[in-house]
Design an enzyme around this catalytic site. Structure first.
Site, PDB file in Angstrom:
ATOM      1  N   GLY A   1     -58.569  46.035  44.003  1.00 53.05           N
ATOM      2  CA  GLY A   1     -58.191  44.396  44.104  1.00 53.05           C
ATOM      3  C   GLY A   1     -57.443  44.376  45.428  1.00 53.05           C
TER       4      GLY A   1
ATOM      5  N   LYS B   1     -51.701  41.660  29.979  1.00 50.75           N
ATOM      6  CA  LYS B   1     -50.384  42.199  30.485  1.00 50.75           C
ATOM      7  C   LYS B   1     -49.417  42.850  29.398  1.00 50.75           C
ATOM      8  CE  LYS B   1     -51.396  41.554  34.686  1.00 50.75           C
ATOM      9  NZ  LYS B   1     -51.750  42.654  35.571  1.00 50.75           N
TER      10      LYS B   1
ATOM     11  N   ILE C   1     -45.360  35.394  42.865  1.00 49.22           N
ATOM     12  CA  ILE C   1     -45.171  36.144  44.378  1.00 49.22           C
ATOM     13  C   ILE C   1     -45.692  35.091  45.194  1.00 49.22           C
ATOM     14  CG2 ILE C   1     -46.087  37.723  45.822  1.00 49.22           C
ATOM     15  CD1 ILE C   1     -44.480  38.829  43.351  1.00 49.22           C
TER      16      ILE C   1
ATOM     17  N   TYR D   1     -54.434  35.950  30.198  1.00 53.95           N
ATOM     18  CA  TYR D   1     -53.609  36.896  31.166  1.00 53.95           C
ATOM     19  C   TYR D   1     -52.416  37.580  30.525  1.00 53.95           C
ATOM     20  CZ  TYR D   1     -51.163  37.750  35.671  1.00 53.95           C
ATOM     21  OH  TYR D   1     -50.359  38.380  36.450  1.00 53.95           O
TER      22      TYR D   1
HETATM   23  C1  AKB Z   1     -49.257  33.936  37.620  1.00 52.98           C
HETATM   24  O1  AKB Z   1     -49.057  32.631  37.758  1.00 52.98           O
HETATM   25  O2  AKB Z   1     -50.429  33.794  36.773  1.00 52.98           O
HETATM   26  C2  AKB Z   1     -49.027  35.066  38.414  1.00 52.98           C
HETATM   27  C3  AKB Z   1     -47.988  35.872  37.659  1.00 52.98           C
HETATM   28  C4  AKB Z   1     -46.925  35.262  37.180  1.00 52.98           C
HETATM   29  O3  AKB Z   1     -48.326  36.971  37.106  1.00 52.98           O
HETATM   30  N1  AKB Z   1     -48.345  34.888  39.680  1.00 52.98           N
END
Ligand code: AKB
Length: 315
Positions: free
Chosen positions: A8, A143, A169, A139
């Site tokens: 990545g 995680k 970030i 997502y």
């Molecule tokens: C997102 O907004 O999906 C990412 C995160 C907080 O992991 N920046």
């Protein structure tokens, strides 16, 4: 020394982590792996592969005598909802391959988790290190499951796999890329270019955020820490600043007084509302000396100055 592989490599974190790794370990010791978004003017050691293809990654490990992998490949929260099955495939099957290759080749591994591992049932203020993980995005599910997988590989096989739960970030080298926290990047791009920004979350939305240099330093420092100091083998909370979208607007208006920000919350509002407002990072401070440098005024200044230079060069 054995070499470092960054998967990545051309994403938001990779494109800034790689120069930091060059500085720390030398250009010749860092191999960048990309798949679909390789930048044409990249001049480091490059391998093109998909982390879901275990055999290709295995050959790269052998070819370059790799000892450490920073496995950064991931589809982010908002983009991940477009195709949840693909998100699971990329985020989980890629990670599982890297962990298996880690065991087979005795590697040290970094893998990023996120505040997205939390969900609406998690305490939202000063979110503790060990708490409820019931995410509502695919997502976040990857995680949360990924953290479990890393912990399992450490316990079962003694694999040295370290992780951080990144907040949003803020960076300027890569354009916003499908995250929910990307309004805090988009406001700089659009604000500087056009003097306007339509924000996809409401003005009172507060999320934990961090400047990229702090995120990169955290990553490098965690990987350099003596393993006897690492007490958490799933993923460390780290925190820098928390602010509302309207706080960012006000700070940016110090540089662009005529900036016009309109608020038009969309589906990403619900995701933002399911995440913490602030994070407790006592364990990262205690175990490996984590501390941040960039507060909101400092982030705003460096973002405006850096993006201004890029835009001046391109127009
Ligand atoms: C997102 O907004 O999906 C990412 C995160 C907080 O992991 N920046």
């Amino acid at each position: 020394m054995k070499k470092i592989l960054v998967t990545g490599a051309f994403g938001q974190i990779g494109s800034e982590l790689i120069p930091a790794l060059y500085k720390e370990y030398g250009r010749d010791n860092v191999v960048s792996m990309g798949h679909s978004n390789i930048s044409p003017d990249f001049d480091g050691i490059l391998e093109k592969a998909d982390s879901r293809d275990k055999e290709s990654v295995s050959q790269i490990i052998k070819k370059h005598d790799i000892g450490t992998i920073y496995h950064l490949v991931s589809l982010l929260s908002a983009k991940g909802e477009v195709d949840p099955s693909l998100t699971w495939d990329i985020n989980m099957n890629g990670l599982k391959n890297i962990l298996d290759l880690g065991v087979e080749n005795n590697l040290k591994i970094f893998w990023p988790s996120s505040i997205a591992a939390f969900g609406p049932t998690t305490p939202r203020e000063e979110t503790p290190q060990n708490t409820v993980l019931e995410p509502t995005t695919m997502y976040g599910v990857t995680k949360s499951a990924g953290e479990g997988l890393c912990r399992y590989y450490n316990k079962k096989y003694g694999l040295d796999v370290r992780s951080i739960r990144y907040p949003g970030i803020i960076s300027w080298k890569t354009p916003p890329g499908g995250g929910t926290t990307d309004y805090a990047v988009g406001i700089f791009y659009d604000g500087i270019k056009t003097g306007k920004y339509e924000c996809f979350v409401g003005p009172d939305t507060m999320l934990p955020m961090m400047y990229i240099d702090d995120a990169v330093n955290a990553t490098v420092d965690l990987m350099k820490a003596d393993s006897k100091n690492i007490k958490n083998w799933s993923s460390y909370n780290i925190a820098a600043v928390s602010f509302k979208a309207s706080d960012l607007e006000l700070e940016l208006k110090k540089y662009i007084p005529n900036l016009v920000v309109t608020y038009k919350p969309d589906h990403r509002q619900k995701i933002a509302d399911s995440w913490p407002k602030s994070i407790n990072d006592e364990e990262a401070k205690r175990d490996w000396g984590w501390k941040y440098e960039y507060d909101l005024p400092k982030i705003t200044k460096v973002m405006v100055e850096s993006l201004q230079k890029v835009l001046d060069k391109n127009f």
